[in-house]
Enzyme design. Structure first.
Site, PDB file in Angstrom:
ATOM      1  N   ASP A   1      -4.686 115.210  98.855  1.00 44.44           N
ATOM      2  CA  ASP A   1      -5.108 114.461  99.326  1.00 44.44           C
ATOM      3  C   ASP A   1      -6.178 115.189 100.855  1.00 44.44           C
ATOM      4  O   ASP A   1      -6.851 114.951 101.236  1.00 44.44           O
ATOM      5  CB  ASP A   1      -4.399 113.347 100.102  1.00 44.44           C
ATOM      6  CG  ASP A   1      -3.372 113.070 101.136  1.00 44.44           C
ATOM      7  OD1 ASP A   1      -3.152 114.983 101.294  1.00 44.44           O
ATOM      8  OD2 ASP A   1      -3.460 112.339 101.570  1.00 44.44           O
ATOM      9  N   SER A   2      -5.735 116.517 100.740  1.00 43.81           N
ATOM     10  CA  SER A   2      -6.913 117.089 101.511  1.00 43.81           C
ATOM     11  C   SER A   2      -7.854 117.337 101.315  1.00 43.81           C
ATOM     12  O   SER A   2      -9.017 117.590 101.607  1.00 43.81           O
ATOM     13  CB  SER A   2      -6.200 119.150 101.486  1.00 43.81           C
ATOM     14  OG  SER A   2      -5.773 119.004 100.115  1.00 43.81           O
TER      15      SER A   2
ATOM     16  N   ASP B   1      -1.105 113.640  94.936  1.00 46.37           N
ATOM     17  CA  ASP B   1      -0.395 113.265  96.064  1.00 46.37           C
ATOM     18  C   ASP B   1      -1.059 111.811  95.751  1.00 46.37           C
ATOM     19  O   ASP B   1      -1.856 111.359  95.401  1.00 46.37           O
ATOM     20  CB  ASP B   1      -1.853 113.451  97.217  1.00 46.37           C
ATOM     21  CG  ASP B   1      -1.065 114.523  98.034  1.00 46.37           C
ATOM     22  OD1 ASP B   1       0.010 115.158  97.328  1.00 46.37           O
ATOM     23  OD2 ASP B   1      -1.612 115.289  99.004  1.00 46.37           O
TER      24      ASP B   1
ATOM     25  N   LYS C   1       3.371 113.664  93.995  1.00 44.86           N
ATOM     26  CA  LYS C   1       4.157 113.683  96.581  1.00 44.86           C
ATOM     27  C   LYS C   1       3.727 112.714  97.345  1.00 44.86           C
ATOM     28  O   LYS C   1       2.692 112.266  97.610  1.00 44.86           O
ATOM     29  CB  LYS C   1       3.092 115.259  96.041  1.00 44.86           C
ATOM     30  CG  LYS C   1       3.521 115.771  97.370  1.00 44.86           C
ATOM     31  CD  LYS C   1       2.944 117.307  98.227  1.00 44.86           C
ATOM     32  CE  LYS C   1       1.790 116.930  98.333  1.00 44.86           C
ATOM     33  NZ  LYS C   1       1.345 116.814  99.557  1.00 44.86           N
TER      34      LYS C   1
ATOM     35  N   GLU D   1       4.799 112.431 101.639  1.00 41.32           N
ATOM     36  CA  GLU D   1       5.476 112.295 102.061  1.00 41.32           C
ATOM     37  C   GLU D   1       6.528 111.944 103.317  1.00 41.32           C
ATOM     38  O   GLU D   1       5.808 110.331 103.302  1.00 41.32           O
ATOM     39  CB  GLU D   1       4.012 112.585 103.575  1.00 41.32           C
ATOM     40  CG  GLU D   1       2.999 113.935 103.034  1.00 41.32           C
ATOM     41  CD  GLU D   1       1.379 114.156 103.622  1.00 41.32           C
ATOM     42  OE1 GLU D   1       1.101 113.254 105.147  1.00 41.32           O
ATOM     43  OE2 GLU D   1       0.819 114.590 103.457  1.00 41.32           O
TER      44      GLU D   1
ATOM     45  N   GLU E   1       6.003 121.677 104.823  1.00 42.04           N
ATOM     46  CA  GLU E   1       3.993 122.305 105.834  1.00 42.04           C
ATOM     47  C   GLU E   1       4.729 123.007 107.036  1.00 42.04           C
ATOM     48  O   GLU E   1       5.574 122.172 108.152  1.00 42.04           O
ATOM     49  CB  GLU E   1       3.796 121.675 105.496  1.00 42.04           C
ATOM     50  CG  GLU E   1       2.399 121.854 106.296  1.00 42.04           C
ATOM     51  CD  GLU E   1       1.183 121.211 106.000  1.00 42.04           C
ATOM     52  OE1 GLU E   1       1.271 120.449 104.927  1.00 42.04           O
ATOM     53  OE2 GLU E   1      -0.130 120.877 105.837  1.00 42.04           O
TER      54      GLU E   1
HETATM   55  O1  KIV Z   1      -3.209 117.617 100.544  1.00 41.44           O
HETATM   56  C1  KIV Z   1      -2.391 118.603 100.224  1.00 41.44           C
HETATM   57  O2  KIV Z   1      -3.287 119.407  99.210  1.00 41.44           O
HETATM   58  C2  KIV Z   1      -0.904 119.383 100.525  1.00 41.44           C
HETATM   59  C3  KIV Z   1      -0.714 120.746  99.775  1.00 41.44           C
HETATM   60  C4  KIV Z   1      -1.642 121.556 100.867  1.00 41.44           C
HETATM   61  C5  KIV Z   1       0.535 120.968 100.675  1.00 41.44           C
HETATM   62  O3  KIV Z   1      -0.250 118.176 100.598  1.00 41.44           O
END
Ligand code: KIV
Length: 264
Positions: free
Chosen positions: A45-46, A84, A113, A115, A182
């Site tokens: 989600d970056s 994510d 994924k 968090e 992280e």
């Molecule tokens: O959102 C993302 O890209 C991430 C990774 C950099 C671990 O969570």
């Protein structure tokens, strides 16, 4: 060319072979990463920051993540695709997380994924028991940026380091297949990595995790804002995207990335 699975990653950990991962959000880059031999492609989600220009990952929606997971999945043949769960799509509890995860998997993610530490243990167990592979993510969890008071290194003092060690063990016991660490001190990341039988994937967590991930735009020097200390521009002197990506993978495999200058 055997597809990468969670079992492959466990075997790599046991054989002390480093696991390589980068983020991707579209078909073309996903194909490039896959043909360069990356083991994992993470639809992070970056993308809220790198693709959409937001200041954080918080505005990213589940619909947007479905779209990007589908684009990436079409470009990948070997690597394992991790998608994510975005902010707000799983925090209400296991049932909401299961609905959201199913949508990402139907779009093409093979692992989801999420968090968080202790509060996510029940959700991880619920998903895994229903056949949904989970990658946990602890340490600096960007969706909690406002709670954390900024993008800060976590686990620097003993009480918070202990909490992260315990979180990692509980997430593994709940069935997480791998875990992102992280922005935590390298010594702590090494301890967690040694204590777990599932692989750890570090970003700003030193050289002793089982694998490494970076945000693609950071490591290609494409992101117009300052990149974090733990990243490195692999385009410097590379001449092409493909060489930069291959150099990154090689540096992770031979242990020359991350160096102490990228670690805490
Ligand atoms: O959102 C993302 O890209 C991430 C990774 C950099 C671990 O969570």
């Amino acid at each position: 060319m055997k597809p990468v699975m969670l079992t492959t990653l466990r075997e790599m950990k046991q054989a002390r072979q480093k696991i390589t991962c980068l983020t991707a959000y579209d078909y073309s880059f996903a194909s490039l990463l896959d043909s360069a031999g990356l083991d994992l492609v993470m639809v992070g989600d970056s993308l809220g920051m790198t693709m959409q220009g937001h200041d954080s990952t918080l505005p990213v929606t589940l619909e947007q993540m479905e779209y990007h997971c589908a684009c990436v999945a079409r470009g990948v043949q070997r690597a394992l695709v991790i998608g994510d769960l975005p902010f707000g799509s799983y925090q209400q509890g296991p049932a909401q997380a299961c609905d959201s995860a199913a949508r990402l998997m139907q779009a093409g993610a093979q692992v989801v994924k999420l968090e968080g530490g202790a509060p996510m243990v029940e959700t991880v167990r619920f998903l895994v028991e229903r056949g949904i592979p989970v990658c946990a993510h602890i340490g600096l969890t960007p969706q909690s940026v406002h709670q954390l008071g900024g993008y800060r290194v976590q686990g620097r003092d003993e009480p918070s380091a202990r909490r992260l060690r315990e979180d990692a063990l509980h997430l593994e016991a709940a069935g997480a297949g791998l875990i992102v660490l992280e922005a935590i001190p390298a010594v702590l990341a090494r301890e967690i990595t040694q204590a777990l039988s599932i692989p750890t994937i570090g970003i700003g967590a030193g050289k002793d995790t089982d694998g490494q991930v970076l945000v693609l735009q950071d490591m290609l020097g494409l992101y117009p804002r300052p990149s974090p200390k733990f990243s490195k521009n692999f385009m410097d002197g590379a001449g092409s995207l493909e060489v930069a990506i291959r150099n990154y993978a090689e540096a992770v495999r031979n242990g020359t990335f991350p160096g102490s200058e990228h670690s805490f």
